[in-house]
Design a protein around this motif. Structure first.
Motif, mmCIF file in Angstrom:
data_model
loop_
_atom_site.group_PDB
_atom_site.id
_atom_site.type_symbol
_atom_site.label_atom_id
_atom_site.label_comp_id
_atom_site.label_asym_id
_atom_site.label_seq_id
_atom_site.Cartn_x
_atom_site.Cartn_y
_atom_site.Cartn_z
ATOM 1 N N PHE A 217 0.836 -1.201 0.000
ATOM 2 C CA PHE A 217 0.000 0.000 0.000
ATOM 3 C C PHE A 217 0.872 1.253 0.000
ATOM 4 N N ILE A 218 1.844 1.318 0.904
ATOM 5 C CA ILE A 218 2.661 2.536 0.962
ATOM 6 C C ILE A 218 3.543 2.649 -0.267
ATOM 7 N N ASN A 219 3.906 1.529 -0.875
ATOM 8 C CA ASN A 219 4.677 1.608 -2.114
ATOM 9 C C ASN A 219 3.803 2.059 -3.282
ATOM 10 N N ALA A 220 2.513 1.723 -3.248
ATOM 11 C CA ALA A 220 1.593 2.267 -4.248
ATOM 12 C C ALA A 220 1.468 3.781 -4.073
ATOM 13 N N MET A 221 1.443 4.233 -2.815
ATOM 14 C CA MET A 221 1.409 5.673 -2.562
ATOM 15 C C MET A 221 2.703 6.329 -3.032
ATOM 16 N N ALA A 225 3.127 9.517 -5.298
ATOM 17 C CA ALA A 225 3.957 10.636 -4.841
ATOM 18 C C ALA A 225 4.945 11.055 -5.922
ATOM 19 N N GLU A 226 5.547 10.076 -6.587
ATOM 20 C CA GLU A 226 6.510 10.398 -7.630
ATOM 21 C C GLU A 226 5.839 11.105 -8.801
ATOM 22 N N ALA A 227 4.587 10.786 -9.061
ATOM 23 C CA ALA A 227 3.872 11.401 -10.179
ATOM 24 C C ALA A 227 3.389 12.810 -9.855
ATOM 25 N N THR A 228 3.332 13.153 -8.570
ATOM 26 C CA THR A 228 2.746 14.440 -8.170
ATOM 27 C C THR A 228 3.716 15.363 -7.451
ATOM 28 N N GLY A 229 4.916 14.868 -7.112
ATOM 29 C CA GLY A 229 5.863 15.686 -6.371
ATOM 30 C C GLY A 229 5.679 15.624 -4.875
ATOM 31 N N ALA A 230 4.838 14.729 -4.388
ATOM 32 C CA ALA A 230 4.648 14.558 -2.942
ATOM 33 C C ALA A 230 5.796 13.743 -2.363
ATOM 34 N N ASP A 231 5.873 13.699 -1.038
ATOM 35 C CA ASP A 231 6.921 12.950 -0.351
ATOM 36 C C ASP A 231 6.277 11.827 0.447
ATOM 37 N N VAL A 232 6.552 10.565 0.064
ATOM 38 C CA VAL A 232 5.865 9.426 0.674
ATOM 39 C C VAL A 232 6.281 9.209 2.121
ATOM 40 N N THR A 233 7.499 9.602 2.483
ATOM 41 C CA THR A 233 7.937 9.409 3.867
ATOM 42 C C THR A 233 7.151 10.315 4.811
ATOM 43 N N THR A 234 6.976 11.564 4.420
ATOM 44 C CA THR A 234 6.157 12.473 5.223
ATOM 45 C C THR A 234 4.708 12.008 5.248
ATOM 46 N N LEU A 235 4.233 11.525 4.104
ATOM 47 C CA LEU A 235 2.874 10.977 4.041
ATOM 48 C C LEU A 235 2.710 9.832 5.035
ATOM 49 N N ALA A 236 3.688 8.907 5.074
ATOM 50 C CA ALA A 236 3.617 7.766 5.993
ATOM 51 C C ALA A 236 3.636 8.227 7.444
ATOM 52 N N ARG A 247 2.346 3.323 12.284
ATOM 53 C CA ARG A 247 3.473 3.671 11.419
ATOM 54 C C ARG A 247 4.293 2.454 10.987
ATOM 55 N N ARG A 248 4.220 1.361 11.725
ATOM 56 C CA ARG A 248 5.058 0.204 11.400
ATOM 57 C C ARG A 248 4.649 -0.406 10.054
ATOM 58 N N PHE A 249 5.664 -0.854 9.301
ATOM 59 C CA PHE A 249 5.478 -1.458 7.980
ATOM 60 C C PHE A 249 4.930 -0.457 6.956
ATOM 61 N N LEU A 250 5.088 0.833 7.245
ATOM 62 C CA LEU A 250 4.719 1.860 6.267
ATOM 63 C C LEU A 250 5.970 2.544 5.735
ATOM 64 N N ASN A 251 7.024 1.779 5.523
ATOM 65 C CA ASN A 251 8.262 2.329 4.984
ATOM 66 C C ASN A 251 8.326 2.022 3.490
ATOM 67 N N GLN A 286 -2.410 -7.956 -6.874
ATOM 68 C CA GLN A 286 -1.916 -6.590 -7.023
ATOM 69 C C GLN A 286 -0.837 -6.270 -5.993
ATOM 70 N N VAL A 287 -0.995 -6.792 -4.788
ATOM 71 C CA VAL A 287 0.039 -6.622 -3.755
ATOM 72 C C VAL A 287 1.377 -7.150 -4.268
ATOM 73 N N ASP A 288 1.350 -8.323 -4.857
ATOM 74 C CA ASP A 288 2.561 -8.932 -5.406
ATOM 75 C C ASP A 288 3.108 -8.102 -6.568
ATOM 76 N N ALA A 289 2.223 -7.651 -7.444
ATOM 77 C CA ALA A 289 2.649 -6.882 -8.617
ATOM 78 C C ALA A 289 3.277 -5.544 -8.216
ATOM 79 N N ILE A 290 2.658 -4.851 -7.265
ATOM 80 C CA ILE A 290 3.223 -3.585 -6.777
ATOM 81 C C ILE A 290 4.612 -3.824 -6.209
ATOM 82 N N ASN A 291 4.736 -4.889 -5.433
ATOM 83 C CA ASN A 291 6.018 -5.193 -4.812
ATOM 84 C C ASN A 291 7.103 -5.399 -5.867
ATOM 85 N N LEU A 292 6.811 -6.157 -6.894
ATOM 86 C CA LEU A 292 7.809 -6.429 -7.932
ATOM 87 C C LEU A 292 8.129 -5.182 -8.751
ATOM 88 N N ARG A 293 7.153 -4.275 -8.893
ATOM 89 C CA ARG A 293 7.399 -3.041 -9.653
ATOM 90 C C ARG A 293 8.442 -2.152 -8.991
#
Length: 433
Positions: A217-221, A225-236, A247-251, A286-293
């Motif tokens: 999920f956080i990797n999908a975010m 973030a990369e497409a919009t200029g947001a920062d995923v770490t601050t989002l997490a 917050r755990r596992f949202l890295n 989709q979880v698996d696909a996001i991870n591999l991407r």
């Protein structure tokens, strides 16, 4: 109590040594003679903090021994089943041949009043089938399921001080016997959940599926973030303050790997399809696909930072294991990225504190060094892909002095971007502005 542990890989070796620490008389059984020889000498065949000391203690006390002969397990009252359940070669399902083989072999030697306890991660419904195998073989031994929840790097503590104990049993007497095994653990107030076979099996697979989903999920975010200029770490950080989320596992980063999460979510999906409930866990595809991407994204960033091609460019890859404090390179995102970059013609020099031996077995074509400094020397790009502390604590000024050009990809988002940019680096994180 006399206990046997069948299968002395990562799970079984740790469990056997921990049971000896709890005061039991333990024999670990494995078909790999070289592994048994190492364990018998108190040498861990893989890197796991605290395990060598636990092995030496158990062997020195006489409470722990290892053997290749299953007959040595015959006198035990409780037999823990800790064999592997890898992914099948041509499908997503779990390969249960080792579980079936171990149960068939135990049926020939165990006493009628003994208890076989599954620790391996198996598809839901496996335990019931194993009871049928025992009865067909003429064994009256009982079966329970006691799933493991080990984290590599923390396996000793997770065995001796787990956050919960789950028993899947068909009879209350079997739960009472497991209470005797874990009496010292339970005395500390550890929660104990007694349930049926199917629920106990699902606890493990559901837990892994949830953790994998949270990471993806956080990797999908991060992709958004990369497409919009947001920062995923601050989002997490922001959404992690919500107690319902945590917050755990949202890295965000390069994703998960190892010998558990990837193959377990695939096996869970395959089992749901067998049960006619594929739609219930369709999201795991989709979880698996996001991870591999995320692995592809790290490689794409390397190409981008090096001007459109990595061919003949010198790249330092920091980390090879799927996580720190482990030597496990199974389905490692870090090793995969190193191999992909090499495949594109890059001159990759890879390093890891513990994982080089296992990495070399999987990808002998790579150039390895035990020194991070040597890997970084004259490199045109550094890619941090496993968050070992020694890499997290690198001094950017010193690293800049070693490299030909100061460029870094922080594929785990563990470096301080400001510090590295101040040292002259072109810094890129995954999902960071």
């Amino acid at each position: 109590m006399k206990i046997s542990v069948i299968g002395c890989g990562y799970l079984g070796a740790v469990h056997a040594a921990a049971m000896a620490r709890l005061g039991h008389d333990v024999v670990g059984i494995d078909t790999d003679a070289a592994k048994v020889e190492k364990l018998s000498a108190g040498v861990a065949p893989f890197f796991e903090p605290g395990l060598p000391e636990l092995l030496s203690e158990g062997i020195g006390s006489g409470r722990l021994r290892f053997s290749t002969d299953l007959a040595d397990a015959a006198g035990a009252r409780v037999h823990f089943l800790a064999v592997g359940t890898p992914q099948l070669p041509n499908s997503d399902g779990a390969d249960l041949r080792y579980v079936h083989g171990a149960v068939d072999a135990l049926a020939r030697v165990v006493a009628p009043d003994s208890l076989i306890v599954g620790k391996s991660t198996v598809p839901v419904g496996t335990a019931g089938g194993l009871v049928d195998r025992l009865r067909t073989a003429g064994s009256r031994a009982a079966l329970a399921w006691n799933p493991e929840f080990l984290r590599e790097g923390f396996a000793v503590a997770d065995t001796l001080t787990p956050d919960r104990l789950v028993y899947g049993v068909a009879d209350a007497d079997d739960a009472a016997l497991l209470d005797e095994v874990y009496v010292d653990v339970l005395a500390t107030g550890i929660p104990r959940i007694v349930t049926d076979y199917a629920t106990a099996e699902l606890v493990k697979t559901a837990a892994n599926a949830f953790l994998a989903t949270k990471i993806s999920f956080i990797n999908a975010m991060a992709e958004i973030a990369e497409a919009t200029g947001a920062d995923v770490t601050t989002l997490a950080d922001a959404i992690g303050h919500d107690a319902r989320i945590g917050r755990r596992f949202l890295n965000a980063g390069i994703g998960f790997g190892g010998g558990c999460l990837p193959k377990d979510i695939r096996a869970f999906t395959a089992r749901a399809e067998e049960l006619g409930r594929a739609e219930s866990v369709a999201f795991l595809r989709q979880v698996d696909a996001i991870n591999l991407r995320r692995r592809e994204r790290a490689v794409d960033l390397a190409v981008e930072l090096l001007g459109g091609s990595v061919f003949e460019r010198r790249i330092a890859v920091l980390g090879l294991t799927f996580k720190p404090d482990s030597d496990d390179t199974r389905d490692s995102p870090a090793l995969d990225v190193a191999a992909r970059l090499h495949g594109l013609g890059a001159r990759v020099r890879a390093t890891d504190p513990e994982g080089i031996g296992n990495a070399r077995l999987r990808h002998p074509q790579l150039d390895y060094t035990t020194s991070a400094e040597e890997a970084l020397r004259d490199a045109e790009l550094a890619v941090l892909v496993t968050e070992w502390r020694e890499y997290r604590d690198l001094d950017p000024e010193r690293v800049a002095g070693l490299m030909a050009t100061p460029r870094v990809i922080d594929a785990r988002n563990v470096l301080d971007p400001a510090s590295w940019r101040a040292a002259g680096f072109a810094y890129r994180g995954l999902g960071r502005s």
